[in-house]
Scaffold this active site. Sequence first.
Site, PDB file in Angstrom:
ATOM      1  N   CYS A  33       0.873  -1.277  -0.127  1.00  0.00           N
ATOM      2  CA  CYS A  33      -0.066  -0.014  -0.120  1.00  0.00           C
ATOM      3  C   CYS A  33       0.848   1.267   0.026  1.00  0.00           C
ATOM      4  O   CYS A  33       1.940   1.029   0.276  1.00  0.00           O
ATOM      5  CB  CYS A  33      -0.703   0.007   1.146  1.00  0.00           C
ATOM      6  SG  CYS A  33      -1.857   1.389   1.422  1.00  0.00           S
ATOM      7  N   THR A  70       0.882   3.466   1.886  1.00  0.00           N
ATOM      8  CA  THR A  70       1.213   3.639   3.438  1.00  0.00           C
ATOM      9  C   THR A  70       2.436   2.747   3.635  1.00  0.00           C
ATOM     10  O   THR A  70       3.122   3.330   4.502  1.00  0.00           O
ATOM     11  CB  THR A  70       0.157   3.115   4.314  1.00  0.00           C
ATOM     12  OG1 THR A  70      -1.018   3.870   4.008  1.00  0.00           O
ATOM     13  CG2 THR A  70       0.201   3.270   5.941  1.00  0.00           C
ATOM     14  N   HIS A 121       5.254   5.133   2.574  1.00  0.00           N
ATOM     15  CA  HIS A 121       5.497   6.238   3.702  1.00  0.00           C
ATOM     16  C   HIS A 121       6.464   5.569   4.638  1.00  0.00           C
ATOM     17  O   HIS A 121       7.403   6.146   5.140  1.00  0.00           O
ATOM     18  CB  HIS A 121       4.375   6.820   3.887  1.00  0.00           C
ATOM     19  CG  HIS A 121       3.679   7.236   3.049  1.00  0.00           C
ATOM     20  ND1 HIS A 121       3.957   8.549   2.326  1.00  0.00           N
ATOM     21  CD2 HIS A 121       1.920   7.439   2.693  1.00  0.00           C
ATOM     22  CE1 HIS A 121       2.982   9.168   1.594  1.00  0.00           C
ATOM     23  NE2 HIS A 121       1.829   8.365   1.730  1.00  0.00           N
ATOM     24  N   HIS A 165      -0.498  -4.382   6.068  1.00  0.00           N
ATOM     25  CA  HIS A 165      -1.862  -4.218   6.744  1.00  0.00           C
ATOM     26  C   HIS A 165      -2.860  -4.955   5.903  1.00  0.00           C
ATOM     27  O   HIS A 165      -3.915  -4.958   6.234  1.00  0.00           O
ATOM     28  CB  HIS A 165      -2.176  -2.892   7.304  1.00  0.00           C
ATOM     29  CG  HIS A 165      -2.160  -2.064   6.079  1.00  0.00           C
ATOM     30  ND1 HIS A 165      -0.900  -1.346   5.821  1.00  0.00           N
ATOM     31  CD2 HIS A 165      -3.147  -1.624   5.176  1.00  0.00           C
ATOM     32  CE1 HIS A 165      -1.267  -0.330   4.806  1.00  0.00           C
ATOM     33  NE2 HIS A 165      -2.672  -0.663   4.523  1.00  0.00           N
ATOM     34  N   ARG A 225      -1.197   4.885 -15.670  1.00  0.00           N
ATOM     35  CA  ARG A 225      -2.475   4.723 -14.914  1.00  0.00           C
ATOM     36  C   ARG A 225      -3.618   5.106 -15.718  1.00  0.00           C
ATOM     37  O   ARG A 225      -4.811   4.525 -15.704  1.00  0.00           O
ATOM     38  CB  ARG A 225      -2.510   5.518 -13.724  1.00  0.00           C
ATOM     39  CG  ARG A 225      -1.485   4.746 -12.459  1.00  0.00           C
ATOM     40  CD  ARG A 225      -1.353   5.620 -11.454  1.00  0.00           C
ATOM     41  NE  ARG A 225      -0.727   4.955 -10.343  1.00  0.00           N
ATOM     42  CZ  ARG A 225      -0.628   5.485  -9.232  1.00  0.00           C
ATOM     43  NH1 ARG A 225      -0.597   6.604  -9.032  1.00  0.00           N
ATOM     44  NH2 ARG A 225       0.005   4.658  -8.161  1.00  0.00           N
TER      45      ARG A 225
HETATM   46 ZN    ZN Z   1      -3.566   0.099   2.699  1.00  0.00          ZN
END
Ligand code: ZN
Length: 341
Positions: free
Chosen positions: A38, A40, A43, A63, A200
């Site tokens: 992801c 995240t 990051h 996650h 994309r």
């Molecule tokens: Zn995620």
Amino acid sequence: MKAVAKTQPAAGVEIIDVEEPSIRPGCVKLRLERASVCGTDLHIYQWDPWAAGRIKPPRIIGHEFCGTITEVGEGVTDRKVGDFVSSESHIVALDDPDYIRGDGHIAKSTQILGVDVDGGFAEFAVIPAMNARLTDASVPRGVASMQDALGNAVHTAMDGPIEGQTILISGLGPIGLFAGAICKCLGAKKVYGTEVSPYRIELGEQIGIDRVINPTKEDPMEVLGREEPGGVDGVLEMSGHPSSLKLAIEATRPGGRISQLGVFKENHQAIDMNQLIFKGLRFQGIVGRRLWETWDQMHWLLTEKGLDVTPIVTHEMPFTEIEKAFGILEQGEAGKIVLTF
Ligand code: ZN
């Protein structure tokens, strides 16, 4: 077992050898099958100010994942060994008033897998039974692993009507692409997208978005003003870009909706509030997935409505090649990257 962990308060991750986690009351242990990477996680990998302020190494990251239950903890009655499950990343206290009120997705007690507690980029993971969502065996493993992210798109898209509607999706990252597939699946009349990345844009066209506008080549307001003179019925704002918020307010018809998932770099945004008021627009902030309504909707979409998001999985690789996955994401040349175990 092997796991991907943030071991130092600095950029990078490490593959570590660590003891398998032991089962705890109210939890299940699962053997990982797939995980997905992801933004995240990127990051955390890059150790940006958000990650540096929130994560306390050592921490196993990840996650979004799926696997099969190998052990159930004391008190767990609704999950059993052998069940195929996918992760909901938000761990919420059962006695949290927000959760009890039906707002678990924005509960103050929220802890996030792979951020505040150990996550699932590992051969085994122990997570609360409630967060291990039963998933139909017919759902492809790669898709099953990314339901946490897909759920963001389901939550945003199904925040308002879709069937027979014209919808604009601003920003075609993975969640915008998922939203495009959902809108087409639910019978939207016409789906527009805005995106600048050629990679994309192509993925957007591949999943059936009717008209992708590249703001570096044409003015989205000019295109929409011509093709939808009455305005679009709804905007799913996925980019968190100030110009997309302005476009959403301009392009939505009177009485339409703006569902805002994109997070802005700056907390304060200058917008035309009076236009929002006098057009009678509904503006809804969207976070996470509704617990558990979004999961039920997603299950229905995947098992009964034939939602197909497999074209958005552009890469698959062993989880030990995580550095390579982050490299691809940094280049922006990917939809979703799925890790195998
Ligand atoms: Zn995620």
